[in-house]
Design a protein around this motif. Structure first.
Motif, PDB file in Angstrom:
ATOM      1  N   VAL A 162     -11.712  36.789  -5.765  1.00 31.60           N
ATOM      2  CA  VAL A 162     -12.288  35.512  -5.348  1.00 31.60           C
ATOM      3  C   VAL A 162     -13.433  35.803  -4.384  1.00 31.60           C
ATOM      4  O   VAL A 162     -13.547  36.918  -3.859  1.00 31.60           O
ATOM      5  N   PRO A 163     -14.286  34.821  -4.098  1.00 25.09           N
ATOM      6  CA  PRO A 163     -15.341  35.042  -3.110  1.00 25.09           C
ATOM      7  C   PRO A 163     -14.774  35.393  -1.737  1.00 25.09           C
ATOM      8  O   PRO A 163     -13.634  35.051  -1.403  1.00 25.09           O
ATOM      9  N   ALA A 164     -15.582  36.059  -0.919  1.00 24.28           N
ATOM     10  CA  ALA A 164     -15.124  36.534   0.388  1.00 24.28           C
ATOM     11  C   ALA A 164     -14.641  35.395   1.275  1.00 24.28           C
ATOM     12  O   ALA A 164     -13.621  35.526   1.971  1.00 24.28           O
ATOM     13  N   GLY A 165     -15.351  34.275   1.268  1.00 20.14           N
ATOM     14  CA  GLY A 165     -14.946  33.144   2.092  1.00 20.14           C
ATOM     15  C   GLY A 165     -13.589  32.598   1.694  1.00 20.14           C
ATOM     16  O   GLY A 165     -12.774  32.235   2.558  1.00 20.14           O
TER      17      GLY A 165
ATOM     18  N   TRP B 295       3.941  18.849  -3.902  1.00 21.95           N
ATOM     19  CA  TRP B 295       2.908  19.877  -3.869  1.00 21.95           C
ATOM     20  C   TRP B 295       1.537  19.231  -3.722  1.00 21.95           C
ATOM     21  O   TRP B 295       1.204  18.281  -4.425  1.00 21.95           O
ATOM     22  N   ARG B 296       0.742  19.808  -2.817  1.00 21.01           N
ATOM     23  CA  ARG B 296      -0.626  19.335  -2.625  1.00 21.01           C
ATOM     24  C   ARG B 296      -1.573  20.538  -2.613  1.00 21.01           C
ATOM     25  O   ARG B 296      -1.232  21.592  -2.068  1.00 21.01           O
ATOM     26  N   ARG B 297      -2.726  20.346  -3.194  1.00 16.91           N
ATOM     27  CA  ARG B 297      -3.703  21.430  -3.244  1.00 16.91           C
ATOM     28  C   ARG B 297      -4.322  21.631  -1.863  1.00 16.91           C
ATOM     29  O   ARG B 297      -4.823  20.697  -1.246  1.00 16.91           O
ATOM     30  N   ALA B 298      -4.284  22.877  -1.378  1.00 17.81           N
ATOM     31  CA  ALA B 298      -4.864  23.196  -0.073  1.00 17.81           C
ATOM     32  C   ALA B 298      -6.267  23.770  -0.209  1.00 17.81           C
ATOM     33  O   ALA B 298      -7.050  23.733   0.746  1.00 17.81           O
ATOM     34  N   GLY B 299      -6.600  24.305  -1.379  1.00 21.77           N
ATOM     35  CA  GLY B 299      -7.934  24.854  -1.605  1.00 21.77           C
ATOM     36  C   GLY B 299      -8.034  25.485  -2.977  1.00 21.77           C
ATOM     37  O   GLY B 299      -7.022  25.677  -3.663  1.00 21.77           O
TER      38      GLY B 299
ATOM     39  N   PRO C 247      -8.769  37.719   9.293  1.00 21.56           N
ATOM     40  CA  PRO C 247      -9.417  36.490   9.770  1.00 21.56           C
ATOM     41  C   PRO C 247      -8.534  35.786  10.789  1.00 21.56           C
ATOM     42  O   PRO C 247      -7.311  35.986  10.814  1.00 21.56           O
ATOM     43  N   PRO C 248      -9.133  34.957  11.639  1.00 21.73           N
ATOM     44  CA  PRO C 248      -8.340  34.237  12.648  1.00 21.73           C
ATOM     45  C   PRO C 248      -7.215  33.429  12.012  1.00 21.73           C
ATOM     46  O   PRO C 248      -7.390  32.809  10.960  1.00 21.73           O
ATOM     47  N   GLY C 249      -6.054  33.469  12.640  1.00 22.11           N
ATOM     48  CA  GLY C 249      -4.905  32.713  12.146  1.00 22.11           C
ATOM     49  C   GLY C 249      -4.025  33.465  11.184  1.00 22.11           C
ATOM     50  O   GLY C 249      -2.991  32.948  10.754  1.00 22.11           O
TER      51      GLY C 249
ATOM     52  N   ALA D 253     -10.786  34.917   2.907  1.00 23.10           N
ATOM     53  CA  ALA D 253     -10.510  34.717   4.328  1.00 23.10           C
ATOM     54  C   ALA D 253      -9.676  33.464   4.555  1.00 23.10           C
ATOM     55  O   ALA D 253      -8.726  33.465   5.355  1.00 23.10           O
ATOM     56  N   ARG D 254     -10.000  32.395   3.829  1.00 17.83           N
ATOM     57  CA  ARG D 254      -9.236  31.153   3.989  1.00 17.83           C
ATOM     58  C   ARG D 254      -7.798  31.319   3.523  1.00 17.83           C
ATOM     59  O   ARG D 254      -6.862  30.794   4.142  1.00 17.83           O
TER      60      ARG D 254
END
Length: 256
Positions: free
Chosen positions: A222-225, A89-93, A134-136, A228-229
């Motif tokens: 969570v914040p909007a950004g 497991w790795r943190r993506a964000g 969001p894109p993707g 989206a991520r």
């Protein structure tokens, strides 16, 4: 003079014993040093082990979102999204999170209307939003319209379901018109809390959504950004789940 001489002899005798003791201890110290050098390194501290690796269950997929508060009374915490690759497991964000105005509570015994965020491990059925995806984005995404509602009426057959339009058996006063919350529901992910086999009275409409002005009515925000991520990152083929809980105690996220 004699007293001084006696004192000198005593000091010399003490020094001699100390020297002998050092000579005896030196080989032992050297041996201990050699053992320490040859021994394997100690295990990493618990805080360095990825959180999903310390959990009882992660849902079986390769993507996981954790929403963790420090205590059940906390209204803030952290959302982290994780990816598993080659078994690791790795943190993506990560992002700062908000929880219910009355904190968190065990999801299996939660009561509707308590403004508490239900703890537990849940799947993510679909996403929705007033804004375009969001894109993707690959997770199923529903656009919110003027007649999009989330039915929260305990007397309705559509309890804890997206409905459009509102069915006759679902009272508007007991439900949520999604378009009335343009900030929070600009983008959101539905959690599987009480979704697949709804228990009336336990709660409805628990989402991961964008921050409003403060604590939520039971959702995680969570914040909007960050929202989206997360939506761009989630892949249904990787069977993503969300785990909500506290840092320790009966509702610790590691217990789910």
């Amino acid at each position: 003079m004699h007293s001084a001489a006696a004192g000198t002899r005593t000091s010399a005798g003490g020094a001699g014993r100390a020297a002998g003791a050092r000579a005896a201890v030196l080989p032992a110290a050297t041996a201990a040093l050699l053992l320490a050098l040859c021994a394997p390194a100690p295990a990493a501290a618990g805080s360095r082990v990825p959180l999903p690796s310390r959990m009882a269950d992660t849902g079986g997929g390769d993507q996981l979102i954790t929403a963790q508060a420090r205590t059940p009374r906390a209204t803030t915490g952290t959302v982290t999204w994780w990816q598993r690759h080659n078994g690791r497991w790795r943190r993506a964000g990560w992002a700062p999170a908000r929880f219910g105005a009355h904190g968190l509570t065990e999801g299996r015994t939660r009561v509707q209307g308590t403004s508490t965020t239900p703890t537990g491990l849940y799947d993510l059925p679909f996403a929705f939003g007033i804004a375009p995806p969001p894109p993707g984005t690959t997770v199923p995404y529903r656009r919110v319209g003027a007649d999009s509602w989330w039915c929260e009426d305990n007397a309705s057959a559509s309890y804890n379901r997206w409905v459009a339009p509102l069915p006759p058996d679902c009272a508007a006063a007991e439900s949520e018109r999604l378009a009335d919350h343009p900030t929070q529901y600009s983008r959101a992910l539905v959690t599987g809390f009480n979704y697949h086999r709804p228990v009336h009275g336990r709660g409805a409409g628990i989402f991961l959504h964008v921050h409003g002005k403060g604590a939520t009515a039971g959702c995680v925000s969570v914040p909007a950004g960050a929202m989206a991520r997360i939506l761009s990152w989630v892949r249904p083929s990787r069977h993503p789940h969300v785990a909500i809980g506290t840092a320790y105690g009966p509702t610790a996220v590691t217990r789910y």
